[in-house]
Scaffold this motif. Sequence first.
Motif, PDB file in Angstrom:
ATOM      1  N   PRO A   1     -76.291 -74.872 -49.469  1.00  0.00           N
ATOM      2  CA  PRO A   1     -75.049 -75.189 -48.758  1.00  0.00           C
ATOM      3  C   PRO A   1     -75.137 -76.424 -47.858  1.00  0.00           C
ATOM      4  N   PHE A   2     -76.354 -76.847 -47.524  1.00  0.00           N
ATOM      5  CA  PHE A   2     -76.536 -78.041 -46.694  1.00  0.00           C
ATOM      6  C   PHE A   2     -76.591 -79.310 -47.534  1.00  0.00           C
ATOM      7  N   GLY A   3     -76.429 -79.180 -48.842  1.00  0.00           N
ATOM      8  CA  GLY A   3     -76.422 -80.347 -49.705  1.00  0.00           C
ATOM      9  C   GLY A   3     -77.760 -80.688 -50.328  1.00  0.00           C
ATOM     10  N   PHE A   4     -78.726 -79.780 -50.258  1.00  0.00           N
ATOM     11  CA  PHE A   4     -80.013 -80.027 -50.894  1.00  0.00           C
ATOM     12  C   PHE A   4     -79.950 -79.660 -52.370  1.00  0.00           C
ATOM     13  N   ASP A   5     -80.568 -80.482 -53.195  1.00  0.00           N
ATOM     14  CA  ASP A   5     -80.771 -80.180 -54.603  1.00  0.00           C
ATOM     15  C   ASP A   5     -82.117 -79.470 -54.680  1.00  0.00           C
ATOM     16  N   VAL A   6     -82.104 -78.150 -54.688  1.00  0.00           N
ATOM     17  CA  VAL A   6     -83.336 -77.361 -54.604  1.00  0.00           C
ATOM     18  C   VAL A   6     -83.916 -77.143 -56.000  1.00  0.00           C
ATOM     19  N   GLN A   7     -85.124 -77.642 -56.176  1.00  0.00           N
ATOM     20  CA  GLN A   7     -85.896 -77.430 -57.392  1.00  0.00           C
ATOM     21  C   GLN A   7     -86.973 -76.401 -57.056  1.00  0.00           C
ATOM     22  N   MET A   8     -87.493 -75.721 -58.075  1.00  0.00           N
ATOM     23  CA  MET A   8     -88.473 -74.676 -57.813  1.00  0.00           C
ATOM     24  C   MET A   8     -89.662 -74.790 -58.755  1.00  0.00           C
ATOM     25  N   ALA A   9     -90.832 -74.442 -58.221  1.00  0.00           N
ATOM     26  CA  ALA A   9     -92.058 -74.386 -59.010  1.00  0.00           C
ATOM     27  C   ALA A   9     -92.816 -73.136 -58.588  1.00  0.00           C
ATOM     28  N   ASP A  10     -93.367 -72.426 -59.571  1.00  0.00           N
ATOM     29  CA  ASP A  10     -94.079 -71.188 -59.248  1.00  0.00           C
ATOM     30  C   ASP A  10     -95.587 -71.364 -59.179  1.00  0.00           C
ATOM     31  N   ASN A  11     -96.065 -72.610 -59.386  1.00  0.00           N
ATOM     32  CA  ASN A  11     -97.499 -72.866 -59.274  1.00  0.00           C
ATOM     33  C   ASN A  11     -97.735 -74.354 -59.038  1.00  0.00           C
ATOM     34  N   PRO A  12     -98.924 -74.715 -58.583  1.00  0.00           N
ATOM     35  CA  PRO A  12     -99.218 -76.118 -58.274  1.00  0.00           C
ATOM     36  C   PRO A  12     -99.107 -77.066 -59.467  1.00  0.00           C
ATOM     37  N   LEU A  13     -99.493 -76.618 -60.659  1.00  0.00           N
ATOM     38  CA  LEU A  13     -99.418 -77.498 -61.830  1.00  0.00           C
ATOM     39  C   LEU A  13     -97.967 -77.864 -62.154  1.00  0.00           C
ATOM     40  N   THR A  14     -97.086 -76.892 -62.081  1.00  0.00           N
ATOM     41  CA  THR A  14     -95.669 -77.154 -62.307  1.00  0.00           C
ATOM     42  C   THR A  14     -95.126 -78.081 -61.224  1.00  0.00           C
ATOM     43  N   ALA A  15     -95.582 -77.882 -59.999  1.00  0.00           N
ATOM     44  CA  ALA A  15     -95.143 -78.743 -58.893  1.00  0.00           C
ATOM     45  C   ALA A  15     -95.602 -80.182 -59.108  1.00  0.00           C
ATOM     46  N   LEU A  16     -96.845 -80.379 -59.520  1.00  0.00           N
ATOM     47  CA  LEU A  16     -97.347 -81.727 -59.769  1.00  0.00           C
ATOM     48  C   LEU A  16     -96.579 -82.404 -60.898  1.00  0.00           C
ATOM     49  N   ALA A  17     -96.270 -81.648 -61.939  1.00  0.00           N
ATOM     50  CA  ALA A  17     -95.485 -82.205 -63.045  1.00  0.00           C
ATOM     51  C   ALA A  17     -94.097 -82.618 -62.566  1.00  0.00           C
ATOM     52  N   ALA A  18     -93.477 -81.779 -61.745  1.00  0.00           N
ATOM     53  CA  ALA A  18     -92.148 -82.101 -61.215  1.00  0.00           C
ATOM     54  C   ALA A  18     -92.192 -83.354 -60.351  1.00  0.00           C
ATOM     55  N   CYS A  19     -93.245 -83.499 -59.558  1.00  0.00           N
ATOM     56  CA  CYS A  19     -93.382 -84.675 -58.692  1.00  0.00           C
ATOM     57  C   CYS A  19     -93.690 -85.928 -59.509  1.00  0.00           C
ATOM     58  N   GLY A  20     -94.382 -85.744 -60.619  1.00  0.00           N
ATOM     59  CA  GLY A  20     -94.676 -86.878 -61.493  1.00  0.00           C
ATOM     60  C   GLY A  20     -93.420 -87.411 -62.156  1.00  0.00           C
ATOM     61  N   ASN A  21     -92.469 -86.518 -62.430  1.00  0.00           N
ATOM     62  CA  ASN A  21     -91.197 -86.928 -63.033  1.00  0.00           C
ATOM     63  C   ASN A  21     -90.313 -87.637 -62.020  1.00  0.00           C
ATOM     64  N   GLU A  22     -90.198 -87.056 -60.850  1.00  0.00           N
ATOM     65  CA  GLU A  22     -89.384 -87.624 -59.768  1.00  0.00           C
ATOM     66  C   GLU A  22     -89.849 -87.006 -58.457  1.00  0.00           C
ATOM     67  N   MET A  23     -90.311 -87.846 -57.552  1.00  0.00           N
ATOM     68  CA  MET A  23     -90.831 -87.358 -56.277  1.00  0.00           C
ATOM     69  C   MET A  23     -89.682 -86.803 -55.437  1.00  0.00           C
ATOM     70  N   PRO A  24     -89.819 -85.562 -54.956  1.00  0.00           N
ATOM     71  CA  PRO A  24     -88.773 -85.012 -54.089  1.00  0.00           C
ATOM     72  C   PRO A  24     -88.813 -85.657 -52.710  1.00  0.00           C
ATOM     73  N   ARG A  25     -87.757 -85.510 -51.973  1.00  0.00           N
ATOM     74  CA  ARG A  25     -87.711 -86.017 -50.592  1.00  0.00           C
ATOM     75  C   ARG A  25     -88.477 -85.082 -49.663  1.00  0.00           C
ATOM     76  N   ALA A  26     -88.520 -83.783 -50.032  1.00  0.00           N
ATOM     77  CA  ALA A  26     -89.217 -82.787 -49.220  1.00  0.00           C
ATOM     78  C   ALA A  26     -89.781 -81.692 -50.121  1.00  0.00           C
ATOM     79  N   MET A  27     -90.795 -81.003 -49.594  1.00  0.00           N
ATOM     80  CA  MET A  27     -91.412 -79.880 -50.300  1.00  0.00           C
ATOM     81  C   MET A  27     -91.705 -78.772 -49.307  1.00  0.00           C
ATOM     82  N   ILE A  28     -91.578 -77.551 -49.784  1.00  0.00           N
ATOM     83  CA  ILE A  28     -92.045 -76.385 -49.042  1.00  0.00           C
ATOM     84  C   ILE A  28     -93.146 -75.774 -49.896  1.00  0.00           C
ATOM     85  N   VAL A  29     -94.353 -75.716 -49.357  1.00  0.00           N
ATOM     86  CA  VAL A  29     -95.509 -75.209 -50.100  1.00  0.00           C
ATOM     87  C   VAL A  29     -95.979 -73.918 -49.453  1.00  0.00           C
TER      88      VAL A  29
END
Length: 127
Positions: free
Chosen positions: A23-51
């Motif tokens: 509702p605050f205007g964030f495009d929230v992407q999700m990853a259930d493990n570090p490898l998926t997160a690294l792949a997502a960041c390799g495609n397009e770096m997010p502005r923020a992450m919650i780990v």
Amino acid sequence: MIRLLVVDENDASRQSAATILKPFGFDVQMADNPLTALAACGNEMPRAMIVDGRLGSALELIVSIRAMPQGRTVRILYALDKADLRRLMEAKAAGADDFVLKPFEQKGLAQALADLKLEARQAFAVS
């Protein structure tokens, strides 16, 4: 919209963060493990992450993100179920910017992402 990646093994935690932040205007992407997160960041770096701090390789993920091109531009929040100074210092040394407590609450996430929320609202208003 401001892209934010939530990295957490727990589906309910990922969904909770998304429900609070969308509702605050964030495009929230999700990853259930570090490898998926690294792949997502390799495609397009997010502005923020919650780990999630309970991930077995959470600190290694943060170090890896910081080593990537544009990895220094990401706001990284380390999520813990209780404030633990030793773990907070380890996360800070790995490259985390701040921490949030779990379970996620609107107030805690809002405080940790206040400047990005403003950025997201401004982008949303312009769109």
